[in-house]
Design a protein around this motif. Structure first.
Motif: not given
Length: 119
Positions: A19-26, A53-61
């Protein structure tokens, strides 16, 4: 318009570390808003399901066109984000597409710099 979607899994032995890593990436990707010419929209989501099976972070652009997407790939601010998140990413999946385009409407070449392990 072209859409660029990237999903990652994040390094971490515990849910809290992930969660910390995902928040940092976000946070790092959200810092790009308004800084990239031709970028229409940037959203970053962190998975809330926590299913295996879910990914942790998604980027939509969304970008004006393929040229704007290539410019994003090479932009110094984007390169800085890639450096900052470094090896937090353990897996990466990407889709670039033109909405409502048939296969004959999409250029056959891959976007420079995006076929590597860089978002």
């Amino acid at each position: 318009m072209i859409k660029h979607i990237v999903m990652w899994n994040v390094r971490g032995d515990t849910r809290e570390e992930k969660d910390r890593g995902a928040s940092f990436i976000k946070e790092r990707f959200e810092s790009l808003r308004g800084r990239i010419s031709g970028m229409r929209l940037l959203e970053v989501g962190v998975d809330t399901s926590h299913v295996g099976y879910a990914c942790d972070v998604v980027l939509y652009t969304e970008f004006d066109d393929a040229h704007a997407l290539r410019a994003y790939a090479d932009h110094p601010a984007h390169a800085e984000v890639r450096r900052a998140i470094g090896d937090l990413r353990t897996e990466r999946h990407q889709v670039d597409y033109v909405p409502d385009a048939g296969l004959s409407d999409v250029p056959p070449q891959r976007h420079a710099g995006l076929s590597k392990a860089n978002p």
